[in-house]
Enzyme design. Structure first.
Site, PDB file in Angstrom:
ATOM      1  N   SER A  43       8.998  -4.558  -0.480  1.00  0.00           N
ATOM      2  CA  SER A  43       8.545  -4.888   0.874  1.00  0.00           C
ATOM      3  C   SER A  43       7.349  -5.838   0.896  1.00  0.00           C
ATOM      4  O   SER A  43       7.075  -6.452   1.923  1.00  0.00           O
ATOM      5  CB  SER A  43       8.193  -3.612   1.639  1.00  0.00           C
ATOM      6  OG  SER A  43       6.992  -3.044   1.171  1.00  0.00           O
ATOM      7  N   LYS A 109       1.256  -1.958   2.626  1.00  0.00           N
ATOM      8  CA  LYS A 109       1.631  -2.999   3.584  1.00  0.00           C
ATOM      9  C   LYS A 109       0.387  -3.821   3.922  1.00  0.00           C
ATOM     10  O   LYS A 109      -0.716  -3.524   3.489  1.00  0.00           O
ATOM     11  CB  LYS A 109       2.188  -2.382   4.871  1.00  0.00           C
ATOM     12  CG  LYS A 109       3.303  -1.361   4.681  1.00  0.00           C
ATOM     13  CD  LYS A 109       4.630  -1.971   4.298  1.00  0.00           C
ATOM     14  CE  LYS A 109       5.710  -0.900   4.197  1.00  0.00           C
ATOM     15  NZ  LYS A 109       7.012  -1.459   3.754  1.00  0.00           N
TER      16      LYS A 109
END
Length: 272
Positions: A43, A109
């Site tokens: 990700s 993230k």
């Protein structure tokens, strides 16, 4: 006085060489200073790669509540996730946090919006209206395109110039097969005390677009540096070892990361 200091230091040294002393020192480092993490999914490509092993700076955003390693049981129940509050994440920081829907899992993230910020996603493009208002947007994002909507200025695709690992995947198209949140998110304001997170691999990231913003109490730290890295062929990425996330955004390591992604992800349609 000097003799007392010497004796105390000698006693501390002898204690540190015992099993008990070693365990206490290791736990202190893990709980409050640095903890090892491995990037398990894609990700955060092209900034962080699968197989990057890194140390997290645990004190970057205050002191999070210590958890028993592997069991992930808090040692101090009843806290909000921190025993000492500190700085909040800045816009654009890479953040390590506990997944709100399962706090035993750690996610990595990028923070794209702070409490009070407003944002929306249109045709994969992120738009941000910072909580400080229009004048701040003009100054802080002077290099970005600004659009006016509903009487406010919105920054188009913030962070992409400073963090070139952020990208979209052209094969992920809005054809009804893939989740709509990858393409469009209605305007929202980030709640007080929470942070909106997105992966740099925008079309392959399971992030705040799907499960909401992250409370401050779940934030654990920020990546410090990569201490080991291995690709899917079990080959060591020597060029990434010892590098900080900022180092890995330089042209040479970034080009290698992009080449690896293009080579390996031609048929990837998953979210991580």
């Amino acid at each position: 006085m000097k003799k007392k200091i010497f004796n105390a230091a000698h006693s501390a040294y002898r204690f540190s060489n015992t099993w008990t002393g070693t365990i206490i020192i290791v736990l202190f480092v893990i709980f409050f200073i640095a903890q090892a993490f491995r990037i398990p999914s894609g990700s955060m490509k092209d900034s962080l790669l699968v197989g990057d092993h890194l140390f997290a700076k645990k004190f970057a955003y205050g002191i999070s509540t210590p958890h028993i390693p592997f069991l992930e049981i808090p040692l101090i129940p009843g806290t909000d996730g921190h025993i000492l509050d500190g700085d909040e994440p800045a816009r654009g920081d890479i953040v390590i946090f506990r997944y709100p829907n399962n706090t035993q899992l750690h996610y990595v993230k990028r923070c794209v919006a702070l409490p009070g910020d407003e944002l929306f996603l249109q045709d994969k493009v992120l738009y941000l209206h910072p909580r400080e208002g229009d004048e701040y947007a003009r100054k802080a994002f002077a290099d970005y395109e600004l659009i006016e909507r509903e009487g406010k200025l919105w920054v188009k695709n913030p962070y992409t110039k400073e963090h070139p690992g952020i990208h979209n995947d052209e094969k992920m198209v809005d054809n009804g097969i893939f989740p709509s949140e990858l393409f469009n998110v209605a305007p929202i304001q980030v709640p007080e005390g929470e942070y909106f997170m997105m992966g740099d691999n925008r079309d392959h990231s399971n992030d705040s677009r799907f499960w909401g913003s992250v409370p401050y109490g779940l934030i654990e730290g920020t990546p410090w540096f990569v201490y080991f890295s291995m690709d899917s062929n079990y080959e060591v990425r020597w060029d990434r070892i010892g590098k900080t996330p900022s180092d890995l955004e330089l042209q040479e390591p970034l080009n290698r990361a992009i080449a690896e992604r293009i080579r390996e992800d031609a048929n990837d349609h998953e979210l991580y």
